[in-house]
Scaffold this active site. Structure first.
Site, mmCIF file in Angstrom:
data_model
loop_
_atom_site.group_PDB
_atom_site.id
_atom_site.type_symbol
_atom_site.label_atom_id
_atom_site.label_comp_id
_atom_site.label_asym_id
_atom_site.label_seq_id
_atom_site.Cartn_x
_atom_site.Cartn_y
_atom_site.Cartn_z
ATOM 1 N N GLU A 2 -9.132 -6.783 4.305
ATOM 2 C CA GLU A 2 -8.433 -7.831 3.549
ATOM 3 C C GLU A 2 -7.745 -8.832 4.458
ATOM 4 O OE1 GLU A 2 -6.108 -5.436 0.853
ATOM 5 O OE2 GLU A 2 -7.956 -4.597 0.014
ATOM 6 N N TYR A 8 0.796 -1.230 0.000
ATOM 7 C CA TYR A 8 0.000 0.000 0.000
ATOM 8 C C TYR A 8 0.832 1.287 0.000
ATOM 9 C CZ TYR A 8 -4.661 -2.032 0.218
ATOM 10 O OH TYR A 8 -5.835 -2.685 -0.105
#
Length: 406
Positions: A137, A95
């Site tokens: 997630e 990310y």
């Protein structure tokens, strides 16, 4: 939680990002692949060439900014993206580079208009949003790995059987190479393949809907061979699977994923699909046939003609053997040998008049799958006959996540 000043800046500049979303998406992916070329193994390069993925990214950024104080409003987007991230193996450590690259793309596209204050605000917003994705997630990874027959990453399956369903659709019956049971799934979900194709520099990842009801000793995916057209290239993976893969060959898949799943309550059900959109819809239809014999279900299916009509015999048999199942088949280009009333019911397309004749009670659940133009048209017609939006569920084979929005 974000401070008021940051929220104000993000929401006031979100429309500017929307206006330049395509350019930001293009710049983002160019920079990202320069920084992390291994991500070529993750992203769909066909969608990259067509510009679809870039457009989807731009939309997602704008939507996240607009709804920064109420992420529940874009919950379908978040859930859909999180499911796909889990399926392809996106992890928390990836990310930061995405965030840095996104902010750089915004600066490059907007130039002096992207002040330090604006970039700082969007950086904070990205951190806030990415934390939400990472949390969701992580739960998905844990649930997937710990379920019976579950696994993490990609697992080897062999092609037990390969069946031609129509001129351009073939089914692949898959069994785990380790001989263990297959993890269950919900009707409507998909498998994700990681294909290493001879002559291709990078691996290719694709999502293919499961076309059979859960509870079997195998998975079945039914894949349309994508031929080259004027505006679209040949499907690299679909042609490889159709032309090169044989029974007994090994393929790698991640565990079933997806948020487009059948609700098994007893409300009347209308399943609408076009072309290869029949695959998740058929999984739902087969599930109702075997588990909900009293649930009223109507299948409306649109395709070109009998040559492009997969599962034709199976669907006819379901209708003839189950009193709760009705089907309506539309051909827009019937072949000379196709007979109305035998091979198909209506010549033409699924339109408002057809839907209003089938959906008399608005208290129905509608599940929809097909191309973007097909689904936009159907959703528009469903709106006009006043089917509540909350009752309409859809799956898109495109990265674009939201349909029917103004």
């Amino acid at each position: 939680m974000l401070d008021e000043k940051t929220i104000s800046i993000v929401q006031s500049t979100a429309p500017v990002l929307k206006e330049h979303s395509k350019e930001i998406g293009l710049r983002f992916y160019k920079l990202l692949f320069e920084k992390a070329p291994d991500l070529y193994n993750v992203f769909n390069q066909t969608n990259q060439k067509r510009g679809i993925q870039q457009e989807a990214l731009g939309y997602s950024v704008y939507a996240a900014g607009e709804y920064i104080t109420n992420l529940d409003a874009i919950k379908p987007v978040i859930e859909r993206i999180s499911q796909k991230h889990r399926a392809i193996g996106i992890k928390a450590e990836q990310y930061p580079v995405v965030g840095e690259t996104l902010l750089q793309a915004v600066k490059d596209v907007l130039g002096a208009a992207a002040t330090d204050e604006i970039i700082d605000a969007w950086g904070k917003a990205y951190g806030y949003i990415s934390d939400a994705f990472i949390s969701l997630e992580e739960k998905l990874y844990e649930e997937t790995k710990n379920q019976a027959g579950g696994w993490e990453g990609y697992k080897d399956f062999y092609v037990d059987k390969k069946v031609k369903e129509s001129e351009d659709v073939t089914s692949f019956y898959l069994k785990p190479k380790d001989g263990k049971q297959v993890a269950t799934y919900k009707p409507g979900q998909y498998l994700t393949i990681k294909a290493s194709i001879p002559g291709e520099k990078y691996t290719h990842i694709r999502h293919y809907s499961l076309s059979e009801a859960p509870g079997k000793e195998y998975y079945r995916i039914s894949i349309k061979r994508e031929d080259e057209h004027q505006s679209t290239p040949e499907g690299i993976v679909s042609n490889y699977l159709h032309n090169e893969i044989k029974e007994g060959d090994t393929l790698q898949f991640s565990a079933p994923a997806g948020d487009f799943v059948l609700d098994t309550k007893d409300t009347p059900l209308v399943l609408i699909s076009g072309g290869i959109g029949i695959t998740p819809i058929l999984s739902m239809l087969n599930t109702v046939a075997s588990e909900q014999p009293n649930r009223q279900v109507t299948l409306i299916y649109a395709t070109r003609n009998s040559k492009h009509h997969p599962f034709k015999t199976h669907i006819h048999q379901l209708e003839s053997s189950h009193t709760n199942i009705k089907t309506l088949i539309c051909y827009d280009s019937p072949a000379v040998e196709d007979k109305q009333g035998v091979d198909f019911d209506i010549e033409g397309y699924i339109d408002q008049e057809l839907l209003s004749s089938v959906i008399e009670n608005k208290n129905v659940d509608v599940y929809l799958c097909g191309s973007i133009p097909f689904m936009e048209s159907v959703i528009n017609s469903l709106d006009k006959i006043e089917v509540p939006r909350d009752n309409i569920h859809y799956e898109s084979f495109s990265p674009l996540a939201i349909l029917g929005e103004e």
